[in-house]
Each structure stands twice: as structure tokens, then as C-alpha cells.
Design an enzyme around this catalytic site. Structure first.
Site: not given
Length: 470
Positions: A13, A153
Site C-alpha cells: 500500500s 509549577h
């Protein structure tokens, strides 16, 4: 060294390898965990016990930056930088305890020759617009190979080694250059059907290979001059001077086709064009122009400044020519070439209809593939042979007879439209499959809008009745 992808298959393919920035992800429980980068195992993030009350998901991405790239962009052989680290999480809450991050020292720098005054830890916002030097805000520890620091953070983190004192602006420039590509625009017309136009925005180093692949099926002007585009930037293509897009499309905004540029994607669309000019007597010489979209927030200020004014969003223009029309079936459905086409509504209101006019438009695209398409639609060899014989020496009639024969046989089948799309794909005509899907999607949108309008009208009439009763 070239990297090679290997795979084993049982049938043939098309195959494509797509490269994207690797993302490592883990769940962080209350007892903590450890996250490594698979791109650079020297980069790791340690989450201690008690770092969170509820399990949260954390993602890590790394972009290596070579010394050669740094020198080319900064024009400074003394600048070095660690890989660019992006950390993100699915929670808005800061961590309850500091998270420990280990980054490798920039190339050529070790704990033995380290001058701490030249080392800077930068933190960037999510857009990469602001890079703050946070060296003095964190406690930096060093080993022979690594720098270690703690945060509560997440953001972008980047370790730089340079003699320059202010490097936020330089880091922003380097980050933008890492996201900026030199591109060319291509506009080609299919040799067998000039009304089918392929538009593409190609990174400069890929232009020659792309053109080589397309030259057997397409022809057109040379690629545009080089333009600089940013990853994720929007741009538009507009047909002008007597040429317009042939049909409604969801990606068409004010007559312009909308694109988003990504360096790893094809940035390509195949569309059909038409002209209000009568082409029975003359060809139409038009053009396609490419324009920038709204200026993204991540574009640098100097680039934004250059784009002010009514014409500043223009990128490139390429010529398009539609030849004189050969005698073909007319534009309006009706008795044509000896055919009388009965009314058609394939599909249903909710999924969208294919009408007689839609089928005529599709027929114009089919060409010499009509027999393959007919067989994939389920017509028998005998039917195909009979259609060919009955309409010998007239390709247009053969195509029309095949399509409308299939449509009449399948008009009651609720899945007939999806079967038509599948047959086009199976026949190698993805372009027609895309056109059918676009027609159907527009039908769905109109159906949903009509349902909403009816719903609103019913609500208002109910409110009027209630007010009248009061």
C-alpha cells in the site's frame, strides 16, 4: 546519519513516516514518581511523596538544540544551550511540594570548567513570547554533567551558557527561529482535467522532491518565491481574475480557502475551479494568491509590525489558466446529449443529500476511470460493457449512463452515499471522494441549522402564547 524506520507487512500500500516531538507522560500519585525523557534519558523529573493530593497526569517534551544551530541563529560561537524542556500537567493547582528537575549542562560545559556567572536558567511562557531569567530565583545545584533545580509549577525550561548578560530576547529569537520555516507555494493543474487545482505550501528543502512526484500528473508555473512561515500559522488561498472555487466548502472563508501550516504535514488541498466567463470562445487567464491569516500571538513583534496595511498580508501570486471548453454537457440539469435525468435525492436529510446536480458535477470529474468506478460501485461487467457499447465514441455519455444507472438502482439504499465514497477511494479517486464528503457535510450543516431555526421559532411562538394568556 540517516534514521530508518522498519516495518513488516503482508500486503502493499502507501506508507508514510511522520516525525513529531516525542511526548512522555505519566500519572503522578500521592506517593510520588519519577519521569524520564525517552529523547534524552539525562533529563528526568522527580516527584516526591506528598507532591499532590489527587493523582494528576504530567507530560514532558524535549527539543534538542545543537551547538551548530545556536551559532547559526545567534551569530555567536560562545552561546550554548541545553535541550529545550516543556513540562505540562492536567491540573491548574501548583504542586504541594517542590518537584526536582535534572537538565544536562550545555554542550562543552562540565562541572570542572563551569563558570556559574555565565550559566542562566530561563523559564518561558506557553507561547514562547517571554523568557525570564530565573537563575537567582531557584537554588541551582551542579554535578559534573547536570544542573538540578526545584519548581512547584510547570512551564518551558532552558539552560543557557553565554557571556551575554541579558538573554531573554535572544532566547525568544532562537525559539522563534526553531519554529520558523522557509517555504514555497505551489499551484498545479491536473493534465487530464485543468479544472482540478492542487495548492500546497512546502518547506523549501522539500520543493524539488514534491514537484518530481507530481510532474507526471500535473503541470503549472514555477513555485513562488521563498516566504517565511511559522509552525501553526494560518494562511489563505484566493482565486482571482475570472476564476473562482467551483463549490461550497466548509474550509472556505469569505471566498478564501483556509490552511494551517505545519512543517510535518502536506499543507495541501485539491479543489475544483470554475469561471463565470464564457469559455466556449476563449480561455480564462486568472491567478491564485496566498495571504496570511490573523496574526498569531506567537509571531514576533517585528514581524507583526511589517504586516500592517491593507496589502501587508499578501504572500504570493501564481497564474492559473482554464482552457476553452470542449463541447460537453450543459451546466443545468435536464435533457442532455439524448439523456433525460429523473430527479434524484440520494441519502437522507439528516446525513445530507446528493442531488441530480451534484451527480452531474461529479460526472465531470470521472474521466477514463469510469469503468473501474462502475465495477467498484457494484455494476456488473455485462452492464459496463453494454454502457460502453451503447455510448461508443462518447466518453461523456458513458460516464453519465454509468453514474445514473447506479443511482437509479440504489436510490432507496440509505447507505448508497457512503458506498459511492468508498468506491471512489477504492478506484484511486480520493479527490472525488473528498468532493462527495464535502457536499454531504454541507448538507448536514444546513439540516442542523434548519432544525435550530425551527426550534427557535417554536420556542418564540410558545412564549408568545404564554404572554397572550397572561
Amino acid at each position: 546519519q540517516k534514521h530508518v524506520a522498519h516495518c513488516s507487512v503482508l500486503h502493499f500500500s502507501w506508507f508514510l513516516v511522520v516525525s513529531r516531538l516525542v511526548q512522555n507522560e505519566c500519572k503522578v500519585p500521592t506517593e510520588g514518581t519519577l519521569l524520564f525523557s525517552s529523547v534524552d534519558p539525562n533529563i528526568k523529573v522527580t516527584f516526591p511523596p506528598g507532591v499532590t493530593e489527587e493523582t494528576r497526569s504530567v507530560k514532558l517534551q524535549v527539543l534538542p538544540v545543537s551547538a551548530e544551530e545556536m551559532e547559526e541563529i545567534t551569530a555567536d560561537a560562545g552561546c550554548r544551550a541545553s535541550p529545550l524542556l516543556c513540562l505540562s500537567q492536567d491540573s491548574l493547582m501548583d504542586f504541594l511540594r517542590p518537584v526536582r528537575i535534572q537538565l544536562p549542562l550545555p554542550p562543552g560545559v562540565t562541572g570542572l570548567n563551569l563558570d556559574r556567572s555565565r550559566l542562566h536558567l530561563l523559564r518561558g511562557d506557553l507561547e514562547g513570547q517571554t523568557w525570564d531569567d530565573i537563575t537567582s530565583q531557584v537554588v541551582l545545584e551542579f554535578t559534573h554533567l547536570y544542573a538540578v533545580f526545584e519548581v512547584t509549577h510547570f512551564s518551558w525550561y532552558w539552560l543557557w551558557y553565554t557571556t551575554k548578560t541579558y538573554i531573554g530576547g535572544i532566547a525568544k529569537k532562537v525559539y522563534e527561529r526553531l519554529r520558523m520555516y522557509q517555504v514555497n507555494f505551489i499551484a498545479l493543474q491536473r493534465k487530464k482535467d485543468p479544472e482540478q487545482v492542487l495548492l500546497q505550501c512546502v518547506p523549501k528543502h522539500k520543493v524539488d522532491p514534491v514537484l518530481k512526484k507530481l510532474q507526471d500528473r500535473y503541470r503549472g508555473p514555477e513555485p513562488s518565491d521563498m516566504v517565511e512561515m511559522f509552525e501553526g500559522e494560518q494562511f489563505f488561498a484566493a482565486f482571482e481574475r475570472g476564476i473562482s472555487i467551483d463549490m461550497d466548502r466548509p474550509d472556505c472563508v469569505d471566498g478564501r480557502l483556509s490552511f494551517i501550516f505545519y512543517s510535518h504535514l502536506k499543507n495541501m488541498k485539491e479543489i475544483y475551479v470554475t469561471s463565470p466567463v464564457d469559455r466556449k470562445g476563449q480561455a480564462v487567464k486568472g491567478q491564485v494568491s496566498f495571504y496570511r491569516g490573523a496574526i498569531p500571538e506567537s509571531i514576533p513583534e517585528d514581524a507583526s509590525r511589517r504586516r500592517k496595511g491593507p496589502d501587508s498580508l499578501w504572500l504570493a501570486t501564481l497564474p492559473i489558466k482554464l482552457p476553452r471548453l470542449k463541447p460537453r454537457w450543459g451546466e443545468n440539469p435536464g435533457p442532455l446529449n439524448g439523456f433525460s435525468f429523473p430527479p434524484l435525492n440520494l441519502g437522507n436529510a439528516e446525513t445530507g443529500y446528493l442531488t441530480q446536480a451534484n451527480l452531474l458535477s461529479i460526472a465531470r470529474r470521472v474521466g477514463a476511470d469510469w469503468q473501474t468506478i462502475g465495477l467498484n460501485l457494484g455494476l456488473t461487467y455485462q452492464q459496463i460493457e453494454r454502457i460502453g457499447y451503447n455510448n461508443r465514441e462518447d466518453l461523456d455519455k458513458q460516464i453519465l449512463d454509468m453514474l445514473f444507472s447506479w443511482a437509479q438502482q440504489n436510490s432507496e439504499d440509505p447507505d448508497c452515499v457512503s458506498k459511492l465514497i468508498a468506491a471512489m477511494k477504492e478506484s484511486g479517486r480520493q479527490d472525488i471522494a473528498d468532493e462527495v464528503e464535502t457536499i454531504i457535510e454541507l448538507g448536514r450543516q444546513k439540516y442542523r441549522e434548519s432544525i435550530r431555526r425551527v426550534g427557535l421559532e417554536q420556542e418564540s411562538s410558545t412564549e408568545d402564547s404564554a404572554m397572550a394568556m397572561m
